[in-house]
Design a protein around this motif. Structure first.
Motif, PDB file in Angstrom:
ATOM      1  N   LEU A   1       1.001  -1.282   0.131  1.00 51.46           N
ATOM      2  CA  LEU A   1       0.045  -0.017   0.108  1.00 51.46           C
ATOM      3  C   LEU A   1       0.934   1.111   0.062  1.00 51.46           C
ATOM      4  O   LEU A   1       0.541   2.189  -0.756  1.00 51.46           O
ATOM      5  CB  LEU A   1      -0.953  -0.084   1.213  1.00 51.46           C
ATOM      6  CG  LEU A   1      -1.915  -1.136   1.445  1.00 51.46           C
ATOM      7  CD1 LEU A   1      -2.901  -1.184   2.546  1.00 51.46           C
ATOM      8  CD2 LEU A   1      -2.729  -1.182   0.072  1.00 51.46           C
TER       9      LEU A   1
ATOM     10  N   GLN B   1       2.421   1.611  -3.311  1.00 46.88           N
ATOM     11  CA  GLN B   1       1.139   2.271  -4.471  1.00 46.88           C
ATOM     12  C   GLN B   1       1.374   3.580  -4.232  1.00 46.88           C
ATOM     13  O   GLN B   1       1.097   4.464  -5.346  1.00 46.88           O
ATOM     14  CB  GLN B   1       0.264   1.648  -4.371  1.00 46.88           C
ATOM     15  CG  GLN B   1       0.318   0.058  -4.699  1.00 46.88           C
ATOM     16  CD  GLN B   1      -1.123  -0.502  -4.418  1.00 46.88           C
ATOM     17  OE1 GLN B   1      -1.890  -0.139  -3.684  1.00 46.88           O
ATOM     18  NE2 GLN B   1      -1.196  -1.618  -5.190  1.00 46.88           N
ATOM     19  N   VAL B   2       1.118   4.314  -2.998  1.00 44.15           N
ATOM     20  CA  VAL B   2       1.157   5.666  -3.069  1.00 44.15           C
ATOM     21  C   VAL B   2       2.233   6.347  -3.493  1.00 44.15           C
ATOM     22  O   VAL B   2       2.422   7.631  -3.863  1.00 44.15           O
ATOM     23  CB  VAL B   2       0.770   5.919  -1.495  1.00 44.15           C
ATOM     24  CG1 VAL B   2       0.608   7.565  -1.203  1.00 44.15           C
ATOM     25  CG2 VAL B   2      -0.656   5.246  -0.982  1.00 44.15           C
TER      26      VAL B   2
ATOM     27  N   ILE C   1      -2.647  12.352   0.488  1.00 40.76           N
ATOM     28  CA  ILE C   1      -2.516  11.000   0.711  1.00 40.76           C
ATOM     29  C   ILE C   1      -3.427  10.608   2.167  1.00 40.76           C
ATOM     30  O   ILE C   1      -3.158   9.665   2.768  1.00 40.76           O
ATOM     31  CB  ILE C   1      -0.939  10.715   1.376  1.00 40.76           C
ATOM     32  CG1 ILE C   1      -0.279  11.655   2.181  1.00 40.76           C
ATOM     33  CG2 ILE C   1      -0.231  10.360  -0.078  1.00 40.76           C
ATOM     34  CD1 ILE C   1      -0.469  11.496   3.517  1.00 40.76           C
TER      35      ILE C   1
ATOM     36  N   ASP D   1      -5.677   7.443   1.567  1.00 41.27           N
ATOM     37  CA  ASP D   1      -4.906   6.335   1.788  1.00 41.27           C
ATOM     38  C   ASP D   1      -4.126   5.999   3.191  1.00 41.27           C
ATOM     39  O   ASP D   1      -4.289   4.886   3.400  1.00 41.27           O
ATOM     40  CB  ASP D   1      -3.254   6.381   0.674  1.00 41.27           C
ATOM     41  CG  ASP D   1      -4.144   7.049  -0.752  1.00 41.27           C
ATOM     42  OD1 ASP D   1      -4.272   6.039  -1.191  1.00 41.27           O
ATOM     43  OD2 ASP D   1      -3.735   8.026  -1.049  1.00 41.27           O
TER      44      ASP D   1
ATOM     45  N   SER E   1      -6.891   4.046   5.327  1.00 44.48           N
ATOM     46  CA  SER E   1      -6.973   2.528   4.985  1.00 44.48           C
ATOM     47  C   SER E   1      -5.731   1.895   5.679  1.00 44.48           C
ATOM     48  O   SER E   1      -5.712   0.753   6.023  1.00 44.48           O
ATOM     49  CB  SER E   1      -7.082   2.247   3.407  1.00 44.48           C
ATOM     50  OG  SER E   1      -5.859   2.761   2.673  1.00 44.48           O
TER      51      SER E   1
ATOM     52  N   GLU F   1      -7.189  -1.100  -1.718  1.00 43.05           N
ATOM     53  CA  GLU F   1      -7.659  -0.493  -0.753  1.00 43.05           C
ATOM     54  C   GLU F   1      -9.223  -0.636  -1.004  1.00 43.05           C
ATOM     55  O   GLU F   1     -10.146  -0.820  -0.057  1.00 43.05           O
ATOM     56  CB  GLU F   1      -7.473   1.077  -0.737  1.00 43.05           C
ATOM     57  CG  GLU F   1      -6.196   1.241  -0.407  1.00 43.05           C
ATOM     58  CD  GLU F   1      -5.095   1.549  -1.749  1.00 43.05           C
ATOM     59  OE1 GLU F   1      -5.550   1.081  -2.642  1.00 43.05           O
ATOM     60  OE2 GLU F   1      -4.201   2.231  -1.613  1.00 43.05           O
TER      61      GLU F   1
END
Length: 699
Positions: A140, A143-144, A344, A347, A350, A490
């Motif tokens: 995760l 990816q961000v 963010i 994000d 999650s 997510e």
């Protein structure tokens, strides 16, 4: 008169003398009413500052202050030191590998594991869990990071250091690596803030809403995404990480298109490492009961691969990607870039939820196994502070890690002193050994990541067993897994939560509606369709609805009731109105009235063999306003047909709801009488001697 706060019972004999038809009744406790001023005064008193209060708060916020003075050095130090040393050795290659997954340089993975172990040892309540990098969270974060790097104008090539047009508040301009850790640290800081706020608001209980099937499906779906993201390193391909929905499918398409550019050196190295690590891991699992500690095959592979790459000049000769320069020591602390928070924030939420759920689940599992208690809210505070504090030291998000926790527990861990030992091992690596990993190929790190996904991927083999045990949980698992893997990671978590919630609601929508019969002379009433030999009561029908009655299922409750007892008041009324209309056309008013009275009585006797309906409320956990109104309608409709409705075995919450909703209204014929057993309700109904069309509906 009973005094305030006292409880008195009337004996059955006294009750019977007063009213033969009334059942035994308990005298309810008179609840003491506390004014809002008194309640506020007590709250303020609890918040007052005193020496005892301060000491208690410190011990609650820093659990190590409580258990460290009672540490049994002679009994525990060997186990803690051994487990800490072994976990530290395992963390060295894994920290470097998971940095790759999070889109960071290897040194930042070592920083993350180092600081997380120290901070959690001070703040955590679990004695056994190992805190560090978790594959799903690293995915995760990665990816961000990749998304923000692309938005900032950086190339997708990890090795490039071209300066982007990024204004860093702590420095003029930073390269790709600098900006990547800035994004990762800011994301970690924001997730930590969420977690600490959740702990302060005492909402640690939300972990119960994340079921095992949901978390397992999410982890398995994310594992497929992780596996896919590492294949390019297996093949030595330089491909950008695909963003957006359907990234797994898009990545595989891109991989097949670029197979012709495979680096044979990386491919051969990957296959050799797989052939070594997979059997080695299986060997460790098979003989874990006999081995005092798992054999660190990953470290052996890393050392061997590094030596082979260094002396074989794999980077210069074959163009293999390597870890590169890993600096020693520590970098100066740096504040998170708060200007990135709006980008963010979602994000981070999650990530915060996933990290918290994994940590609390593992903490409670091992606490239950070893007989102690963990505080979910303090776990939130601990893992949140791990993220907040470590984000200032160039770290990314952490949580409990299952594999390392299992190793830690199996090697004799007693307390979080083992975490401090692990931190010392990592410190030694960062200060002295880290530069030696310069020539380590990235494909070796990818193999380590993939091999550690075996547990999650094995869940596919458990699907038939899961289906036999519980089909609803299996559906939740499949939907969460498929969404996480094929659509968006997510979104998979959100879909799992929503599907789980709808499944809970669905179970109340499709609750069992049962007609009950009695087992001999015992006070035992069960479903007639499930057991043989049950007897029905003459002139009395007994019904049970096995769910709360609330706005979402109140209409289904009424339909189930009418269907099971075989008498629908609405249909009966409609039939009567139709008969009345027909007779108005054929007869005069006087003849019509006489015939209608007779036809009504005959009709009711033909369609109803009972004069009393007992509703067993033992399975009704609560009522809302709609539920109370539904019971009112049932009482009213059956009363018009000459049928008594009695409620039995109501809990105190249901009784309070009925009273607040004015269900018990003597003016409308409903007296406040509680039947503690079905048998009492049946005897009371029979004692009324009421018949259809001619009954006393004063209850």
């Amino acid at each position: 008169m009973p005094t305030e706060g006292s409880c008195n019972n009337l004996s059955a004999e006294e009750d019977a003398k007063r009213e033969p038809n009334l059942p035994f009744r308990l005298e309810e406790c008179v609840k003491e009413k506390v004014s809002w001023k008194e309640a506020l005064r007590k709250k303020v008193k609890k918040c007052s500052c005193s020496t005892a209060r301060v000491k208690s708060q410190i011990m609650k916020s820093f659990p190590i202050v409580k258990w460290l003075p009672r540490y049994r050095f002679k009994d525990w130090i060997i186990g803690d030191a051994m487990s800490g040393l072994i976990v530290g050795i395992l963390l060295v290659p894994q920290s470097i590998a998971y940095s790759l997954l999070a889109g960071q340089d290897p040194i930042y993975g070592l920083y993350t594991s180092f600081f997380a172990n120290i901070i959690y040892a001070l703040l955590g309540t679990s004695r056994h869990i190992s805190v560090g990098m978790f594959g799903v969270l690293c995915l995760l974060v990665g990816q961000v990071v990749d998304r923000e790097l692309t938005l900032a104008g950086y190339s997708s090539d990890i090795n490039q250091t071209t300066l982007g047009n990024v204004d860093n508040s702590t420095g003029p301009i930073c390269d790709r690596s600098c900006y990547a850790i800035m994004v990762g640290a800011t994301l970690t800081f924001t997730a930590g803030i969420y977690q600490v706020l959740m702990g302060l608001l005492q909402i640690g209980f939300v972990s119960v809403f994340l079921s095992d099937s949901l978390l397992s499906g999410f982890a398995t779906g994310a594992s497929l995404t992780i596996l896919t993201s590492q294949i390019k390193y297996f093949l030595g391909l330089h491909l950008p990480r695909v963003q957006g929905w359907g990234s797994l499918i898009k990545t595989w398409i891109s991989l097949f298109k670029n197979l012709g550019h495979t680096n044979l050196c990386d491919l051969i190295t990957s296959l050799i490492c797989l052939l070594v690590l997979v059997p080695a891991k299986e060997l460790n699992d098979r003989f874990k009961a006999k081995l005092k500690a798992p054999i660190p095959f990953e470290l052996f592979v890393v050392i061997a691969a590094t030596l082979a790459s260094h002396f074989g000049h794999f980077k210069d000769t074959y163009g293999s990607d390597v870890a590169g320069t890993i600096p020693t020591g520590f970098m100066a602390p740096q504040s998170p870039n708060l200007s990135l928070v709006p980008n963010i924030a979602i994000d981070a939420l999650s990530i915060a939820i996933v990290g918290f759920a994994i940590t609390v689940s593992l903490s409670e599992m091992f606490a239950k196994k070893h007989g102690y208690i963990v505080n979910a809210n303090q776990e939130l505070n601990a893992i949140g502070n791990c993220n907040i504090i470590s984000s200032y030291f160039h770290c990314f998000t952490v949580s409990a890690a299952l594999t390392k926790t299992l190793v830690k527990e199996s090697t004799g861990c007693h307390t979080q002193i083992s975490g401090l030992v692990t931190a010392l091992v990592l410190l030694l690596v960062m200060l002295v050994i880290a530069p030696a990993f310069y020539s380590l190929q990235k494909c070796v790190l990818a193999v380590i990541i993939v091999v550690n996904l075996r547990g999650a991927l094995r869940k596919f083999g458990d699907i038939p067993q899961m289906w036999r045990v519980n089909r609803v949980d299996t559906v939740i698992w499949l939907l969460t897994m498929a969404t996480s893997a094929l659509v968006n990671t997510e979104l998979g978590l959100l879909v799992g939560v929503v599907v789980s919630a709808f499944c809970v609601l669905g179970r109340t929508q499709f609750a069992q509606a049962l007609q009950l019969g009695q087992a001999g002379d015992r006070e035992l009433f069960e479903d007639i369709a499930s057991y043989n030999g049950l007897q029905t009561q003459p002139d009395v029908a007994v019904f049970r609805y096995e769910a709360p009655i609330y706005y979402a299922n109140q209409s289904l409750f009424k339909k189930s009731l009418y269907r099971n007892v075989g008498l629908d008041p609405l249909k009966e009324k409609a039939k009567q109105r139709k008969l009345e209309k027909q007779r108005k056309q054929k007869h005069s008013r006087e003849d019509q009235k006489q015939e209608m009275d007779a036809s009504t009585n005959v009709n009711l006797l033909q369609h109803s063999s009972f004069h009393t309906l007992v509703i067993d409320c033992s399975s009704v956990l609560f009522l809302d306003t709609a539920g109370v109104n539904a019971l009112k309608e049932v009482f009213k409709d059956y009363k018009e047909l000459g049928v008594n409705v009695l409620l039995a075995q109501c809990n105190t919450s249901v009784i309070d709801s009925l009273r607040r909703g004015d269900y018990y209204d003597p003016n409308k014929g409903t007296k406040d009488i509680q039947f503690h057993t079905i048998g009492e309700a049946i005897l009371y109904g029979q004692s009324l001697k009421s018949q259809n069309g001619n009954c006393d509906t004063s209850v």
